[in-house]
Design a protein around this motif. Structure first.
Motif, PDB file in Angstrom:
ATOM      1  N   VAL A 105       0.833  -1.200   0.000  1.00 53.37           N
ATOM      2  CA  VAL A 105       0.000   0.000   0.000  1.00 53.37           C
ATOM      3  C   VAL A 105       0.869   1.253   0.000  1.00 53.37           C
ATOM      4  CG1 VAL A 105      -1.893   1.211   1.174  1.00 53.37           C
ATOM      5  CG2 VAL A 105      -1.702  -1.272   1.377  1.00 53.37           C
ATOM      6  N   ILE A 107       0.602   5.211   1.055  1.00 51.22           N
ATOM      7  CA  ILE A 107      -0.236   6.050   1.909  1.00 51.22           C
ATOM      8  C   ILE A 107       0.311   7.471   1.922  1.00 51.22           C
ATOM      9  CG2 ILE A 107      -1.149   6.391   4.235  1.00 51.22           C
ATOM     10  CD1 ILE A 107      -0.887   3.422   4.720  1.00 51.22           C
ATOM     11  N   SER A 122      -4.746   6.718  -0.110  1.00 57.29           N
ATOM     12  CA  SER A 122      -4.065   5.426  -0.061  1.00 57.29           C
ATOM     13  C   SER A 122      -4.435   4.627  -1.295  1.00 57.29           C
ATOM     14  CB  SER A 122      -4.428   4.643   1.216  1.00 57.29           C
ATOM     15  OG  SER A 122      -5.803   4.312   1.230  1.00 57.29           O
ATOM     16  N   THR A 177      -1.809   7.984  -7.829  1.00 58.41           N
ATOM     17  CA  THR A 177      -1.513   6.784  -7.051  1.00 58.41           C
ATOM     18  C   THR A 177      -1.438   5.542  -7.934  1.00 58.41           C
ATOM     19  OG1 THR A 177      -3.882   6.619  -6.543  1.00 58.41           O
ATOM     20  CG2 THR A 177      -2.480   7.674  -4.894  1.00 58.41           C
ATOM     21  N   THR A 255      -5.924  -3.090   5.580  1.00 64.23           N
ATOM     22  CA  THR A 255      -5.511  -2.264   4.457  1.00 64.23           C
ATOM     23  C   THR A 255      -6.427  -2.517   3.274  1.00 64.23           C
ATOM     24  OG1 THR A 255      -3.968  -4.003   3.861  1.00 64.23           O
ATOM     25  CG2 THR A 255      -3.103  -2.186   5.135  1.00 64.23           C
TER      26      THR A 255
END
Length: 401
Positions: A105, A107, A122, A177, A255
């Protein structure tokens, strides 16, 4: 195929059972801490799911103690934090990998965040992300100018064992992202990339752990114009607790489990230059740059080497690349029993040239070693550092802009 030893290093600061973090400055929601000055040092506390914040990042501050604040708790969704970096807005980005759940992940946190904060953003990442860095901040336009500053590119080292070429560098447009491109294939020669850094010209430096090299790449041209992902504006509630309490926090939130966006076909390019075993590389794990462009490399050396041996852990310093003068050996070196170097994983320098190294002790405790500017010059390689301690294992470090 990655060896068990390699995988253990890849996950150096994580364990199969992730431990909850301490509650320094603990509050729910969004908490903006004191106005941390520039050069404040941040460190990933990988086996306690936290980011440690030290009161200042200078060698003149109180040393030998632990962090003054932390980012940690269930709301943060930190889950095996690995490396960290700051973008031009001062926002903090952290790569995470949990070996137990295989969750990877990315973040993002607001500037000055502390405590049990909600992240701004995220996203699930492919593979096992490690080092992270940003291209330099572009020039700020004049107030009357309608021209925005040059966009930043985020660079993340990644290992995906399911891929034909498992080692690669992921490239993200400013604020995005999902990667717009990656560097990978046969020509780059990547083999378990660790720490990364970016110079003023936007060239990417990669510590190639199993390849025993540090390589520099030119960034491929983005395939599309950057379209930053908007982030919510936090509501400050400045009331962090400045002293550690050591109490465990609630079990972290799960998560995200969404499928990561597919990574574009990698650009198969060769590095612009390589520093390798002929230049003293053994097991380079992290790379940093000073304001003059000198290249600092932390090298774990031979596993289990005695601190007195020539292949003991070291910091190797090389000058900026000049194709007319090929690299032969470092211009400076920090190595020896007094250095306390044991299993270094990351290195950063502040604007004054002070060097910070993420490391661990022989007892397995996290530590950050601090060397003065110019350390290792002449024949004095065996330099004693000052240090900060950590409540958990340290993998990555960063200095806020």
């Amino acid at each position: 195929m990655l060896s068990k030893i390699t995988l253990s290093f890849l996950l150096l600061a994580t364990t199969a059972a992730i431990v909850a973090c301490t509650n320094l400055g603990m509050t729910q929601g969004v908490d903006v801490g004191p106005n941390f000055p520039s050069k404040t040092l941040y460190a990933t506390n990988s086996n306690q799911n936290a980011i440690s914040i030290y009161s200042t990042g200078t060698a003149e501050s109180k040393l030998g103690g632990g962090p003054a604040y932390e980012i940690g708790g269930a709301s943060t969704t930190l889950n095996g934090p690995q490396y960290l970096a700051f973008d031009r807005r001062g926002q903090l980005w952290v790569t995470n990998y949990n070996p137990s759940t295989k969750n990877a992940v990315l973040i993002e946190f607001a500037p000055q965040a502390t405590g049990n904060v909600d992240p701004l953003n995220s996203a699930i990442l492919p593979g096992r992300p490690r080092g992270i860095a940003f291209t330099p901040r572009g020039p700020s336009p004049l107030p009357s100018s309608s021209v925005p500053p040059a966009p930043q590119i985020m660079v993340i080292a990644d290992v995906d064992p399911s891929d034909v070429y498992p080692s690669r560098i992921l490239l993200f447009n400013s604020g995005a992202t999902s990667p717009y491109q990656s560097i990978g294939g046969a020509k780059p020669g990547l083999n378990l990339p660790g720490g990364v850094a970016v110079d003023r010209s936007g060239h990417v430096y990669v510590a190639n752990i199993q390849g025993a090299t540090v390589e520099q790449f030119a960034l491929p041209t983005p395939t599309a114009s950057p379209k930053p992902t908007p982030t919510p504006k936090p509501t400050p509630t400045p009331s962090p607790s400045p002293s550690p309490s050591g109490s465990p926090s609630p079990t972290p939130k799960p998560t995200p489990s969404a499928t990561p966006s597919p990574t574009p076909s990698p650009v198969n390019i060769a590095p612009r230059f390589t520093i390798n075993a002929k230049n003293g590389m053994i097991t380079p794990t992290g790379v940093g740059l000073d304001s003059s462009g000198n290249i600092y490399i932390v090298d774990q050396g031979r596993r289990g080497a005695n601190c007195k041996a020539s292949d003991a852990p070291a910091i190797l310093v090389f000058p900026p690349y000049n194709k007319r003068i090929p690299y032969t050996k470092p211009i400076r070196k920090i190595q020896g029993c007094s250095t306390m170097l044991y299993q270094p994983t990351d290195i950063k320098l502040d604007s004054a040239g002070v060097t910070y190294v993420a490391d661990s002790t022989s007892a397995g405790k996290g530590i950050i070693l601090i060397f003065p500017a110019g350390a290792g010059a002449g024949k004095n390689h065996n330099v004693a550092p000052t240090n900060y301690t950590s409540p958990g294992a340290v993998t990555g470090i960063g200095i806020n802009p």
